[in-house]
Design a protein around this motif. Structure first.
Motif, short mmCIF file in Angstrom:
data_model
loop_
_atom_site.label_atom_id
_atom_site.label_comp_id
_atom_site.label_asym_id
_atom_site.label_seq_id
_atom_site.Cartn_x
_atom_site.Cartn_y
_atom_site.Cartn_z
N LEU A 71 41.58 -8.51 -20.61
CA LEU A 71 40.50 -8.97 -19.72
C LEU A 71 39.14 -8.76 -20.37
N GLY A 72 38.99 -7.64 -21.10
CA GLY A 72 37.71 -7.35 -21.76
C GLY A 72 37.35 -8.40 -22.78
N VAL A 73 38.32 -8.76 -23.64
CA VAL A 73 38.07 -9.79 -24.66
C VAL A 73 37.77 -11.14 -24.01
N VAL A 88 34.24 -11.15 -22.80
CA VAL A 88 33.27 -11.26 -23.89
C VAL A 88 33.18 -12.71 -24.37
N ILE A 89 34.31 -13.40 -24.43
CA ILE A 89 34.32 -14.82 -24.83
C ILE A 89 33.57 -15.66 -23.81
N LYS A 90 33.89 -15.40 -22.52
CA LYS A 90 33.28 -16.16 -21.44
C LYS A 90 33.44 -15.37 -20.15
N PRO A 91 32.34 -15.10 -19.40
CA PRO A 91 32.47 -14.35 -18.14
C PRO A 91 33.62 -14.89 -17.28
N VAL A 92 34.42 -13.98 -16.75
CA VAL A 92 35.65 -14.35 -16.06
C VAL A 92 35.48 -14.29 -14.54
N PRO A 93 35.47 -15.44 -13.85
CA PRO A 93 35.42 -15.41 -12.38
C PRO A 93 36.76 -14.94 -11.82
N ILE A 118 36.14 -2.53 -9.37
CA ILE A 118 34.72 -2.47 -8.97
C ILE A 118 33.94 -3.59 -9.65
N PHE A 119 34.21 -3.81 -10.95
CA PHE A 119 33.58 -4.93 -11.66
C PHE A 119 33.94 -6.26 -10.99
N ALA A 120 35.23 -6.41 -10.62
CA ALA A 120 35.73 -7.66 -10.05
C ALA A 120 35.16 -7.96 -8.67
N GLU A 132 30.30 -5.96 -19.08
CA GLU A 132 31.43 -5.21 -18.52
C GLU A 132 32.65 -5.33 -19.42
N GLY A 133 32.83 -6.50 -20.03
CA GLY A 133 33.94 -6.69 -20.98
C GLY A 133 33.81 -5.76 -22.17
N ILE A 134 32.59 -5.63 -22.69
CA ILE A 134 32.34 -4.72 -23.83
C ILE A 134 32.65 -3.28 -23.43
#
Length: 325
Positions: A87-89, A92-97, A296-298, A307-309
């Motif tokens: 999920l982190g990677v 970083v590639i593209k914010p994940v909804p 919490i991030f989600a 947040e991914g980093i």
């Protein structure tokens, strides 16, 4: 010479796992698209099952061979990797909804499973352990057959809920490549065969390498095997994220973690109860803390690049801690 052979067998096993999972996912996703199942459900079920198949093969093989600690640490290590790295990677590639169904139903259910299992295992820990003398590699509790059967029952109930949701929310079909039903079935069978053979090869070679280097089964299950068996989740989710199929990516990660905890740990512990040492209990606690943090991030409806980093850095720190302890 034998060490070179074991490393070759390990690599070939991983290739079989990844390629088998890839073929399995293609065939399964094609069948799901034919029946017009939404992509979030495909991610939570078909793709999650396909990418979790290596963990199932490895953990069940380990349980049959009596390598109980590999079975448990592989599940925990894979879930930590999926949650923080995959999920982190993707973030970083593209914010994940984060899909509403994931936030409200599936992710909270994943955390609930972890807390229930922690409570069940903690009973054994507090009953059997003298904390003044316990060492990291000492067995402190066990995932017993009754617990394993209970996990399988929860898995069946969860799948029932997802099937009901899929029937209720049929779509006109998602943007997934469709093959003929016969070709889809051939892909599924061939993929499953590669996964099973690859899983056997990975367990055998990993055990021998661990013995040669004096590594514990817990450490090799948490790191080498967990990383190898989680490659399908990583590849699938990154490809899905790059193509804008974020529902598939997130559903794959959350679904895989639920499958790992319920089906894989349930089956392997029913076959042969899984011993859990003190180090694995610490790793399990780290998984729960990480799950709550990512949830919490989600809650903001999206996991952002920053947040991914943070998630990737936490995973790196966890692996350093596991290696040095």
């Amino acid at each position: 010479m034998m060490m070179v052979l074991y490393i070759v067998v390990l690599i070939v096993g991983f290739v079989g796992l990844v390629k088998g999972a890839d073929i399995f996912v293609d065939g399964s996703s094609s069948l799901a698209a034919i029946f017009k199942v939404p992509s979030v459900i495909i991610g939570l079920t078909i793709v999650a099952m396909g990418t979790s198949a290596p963990e199932l093969a490895v953990s069940t093989s380990a349980a049959i061979k009596g390598a109980n600690e590999i079975a448990f640490s592989n599940v925990i290590g894979s879930n930590i990797f999926n949650l923080l790295m995959v999920l982190g990677v993707c973030a970083v590639i593209k914010p994940v909804p984060i899909e509403k169904a994931i936030r409200k139903r599936d992710y909270p259910f994943a955390i609930l499973i972890e807390l229930l299992l922690l409570a069940a295992l903690s009973i054994g820990v507090f009953k059997n352990v003298d904390f003044s003398t316990v060492k990291m590699m000492d067995d402190v509790t066990v995932v017993s057959r009754p617990i394993g059967i209970g996990l399988i029952v929860l898995f069946v109930g969860y799948i029932g809920v997802l099937i009901y949701s899929a029937l209720k929310n049929k779509t006109q079909g998602d943007s997934i490549k469709k093959m003929s039903p016969v070709k889809s079935m051939i892909f599924i069978i061939l993929g499953a065969a590669l996964i099973i053979i690859g899983g056997q090869a990975v367990v055998y070679s990993a055990q021998e390498i661990a013995k040669a280097f004096g590594m514990s089964e817990t450490l090799i299950g948490l790191t080498i095997i967990a990383l190898g068996t989680s490659l399908p989740e990583l590849v699938t989710s990154i490809v899905a994220s790059r193509k804008g199929e974020n529902e598939l990516a997130v559903g794959n990660v959350v679904g895989s973690n639920i499958f790992n905890m319920l089906l894989i740990l349930g089956v392997s512990s029913t076959v042969n109860p899984s011993n859990v040492n003190f180090a694995s209990m610490i790793d399990f606690s780290i998984l729960i803390v990480a799950s709550i943090l990512v949830y919490i991030f989600a809650l903001t409806n999206k996991i952002r690049r920053t947040e991914g980093i943070i998630m990737i850095l936490i995973y790196a720190a966890t692996m350093v801690f596991a290696t040095l302890r």
